[in-house]
Motif scaffolding. Structure first.
Motif, short mmCIF file in Angstrom:
data_model
loop_
_atom_site.label_atom_id
_atom_site.label_comp_id
_atom_site.label_asym_id
_atom_site.label_seq_id
_atom_site.Cartn_x
_atom_site.Cartn_y
_atom_site.Cartn_z
N GLN A 180 -1.65 2.21 -6.69
CA GLN A 180 -3.00 2.23 -6.10
C GLN A 180 -4.01 2.53 -7.20
O GLN A 180 -4.61 3.59 -7.27
N ARG A 194 0.84 -1.21 0.00
CA ARG A 194 0.00 0.00 0.00
C ARG A 194 0.87 1.26 0.00
O ARG A 194 0.37 2.37 0.07
N ASN A 195 2.17 1.07 -0.05
CA ASN A 195 3.07 2.23 0.08
C ASN A 195 3.58 2.76 -1.25
O ASN A 195 4.47 3.61 -1.27
#
Ligand code: S3P
Length: 177
Positions: free
Chosen positions: A125, A119-120
């Protein structure tokens, strides 16, 4: 074995294993390991998703450029760069001129597997990360190749094995003390 001493800069896409392989390399070469993304976060006091959110990708690239200029002047280190570092001409030049650059060649399928739960990474995303990674590779693969002195495939072996292969390639170039 004669020891290589000098800067080694790792470039390649997200999920190529730059950090993992870089740590192995730094152990084997007994040189400090530095990760440009971590350095950017430490300097900013915020993580990468926050920087992208607040300053946009352009703001992140500015920070990245200044960190890469700074870190490539240190020696001898093993440096893992962010996947987009090669987008700027000044970064490509600083990397190529100030150390041996290794392109960790990794197919999109492996990139996808290694980044799937992450998620970084703001650029992933998106509903279709495979499409994004494919587009990025089309754009960046020629730049990784242009910047690199050594092209090293990362599949078919663990991080330690790839690091050993890089050391052999460094020796083969004759860049030994
Ligand atoms: C990026 C890659 C990331 C990080 C940022 C942007 C990119 O680094 O710098 O999320 O543009 O490919 P890693 O390659 O270490 O994931």
């Amino acid at each position: 074995m004669k020891k290589y001493r000098g800067n080694v800069f790792l470039v390649g896409p997200m999920g190529a294993g730059k950090t993992t392989i870089g740590r192995q390399l730094s152990e084997l070469l007994k040189q400090e390991f530095v990760d440009s993304d971590h350095e950017i976060e430490a300097r900013t006091g915020a993580n990468i998703p926050w920087i992208f959110d607040v300053e946009g990708e352009a703001g992140f690239r500015l920070r990245e450029e200044s960190v890469i200029d700074f870190l490539t002047q240190r020696s001898p280190i093993v440096l893992a760069t962010g996947g987009g570092a090669v987008m700027r001409e000044s970064n490509r030049r600083h990397l190529h001129e100030r150390g041996v650059v290794v392109y960790l060649l990794t197919p999109v399928s492996a990139q996808l597997e290694r980044t799937s739960r992450d998620r970084n990474r703001p650029l992933l995303q998106t509903p279709d990360p495979r499409k994004r990674l494919t587009e990025l590779m089309e754009l960046r693969d020629p730049l990784y190749r242009e910047t690199a002195h050594i092209i090293m495939p990362t599949e078919g072996g663990g991080a330690r094995e790839v690091a050993m292969k890089i050391i052999h390639a460094l020796e083969a170039r004759g860049t030994l003390e």
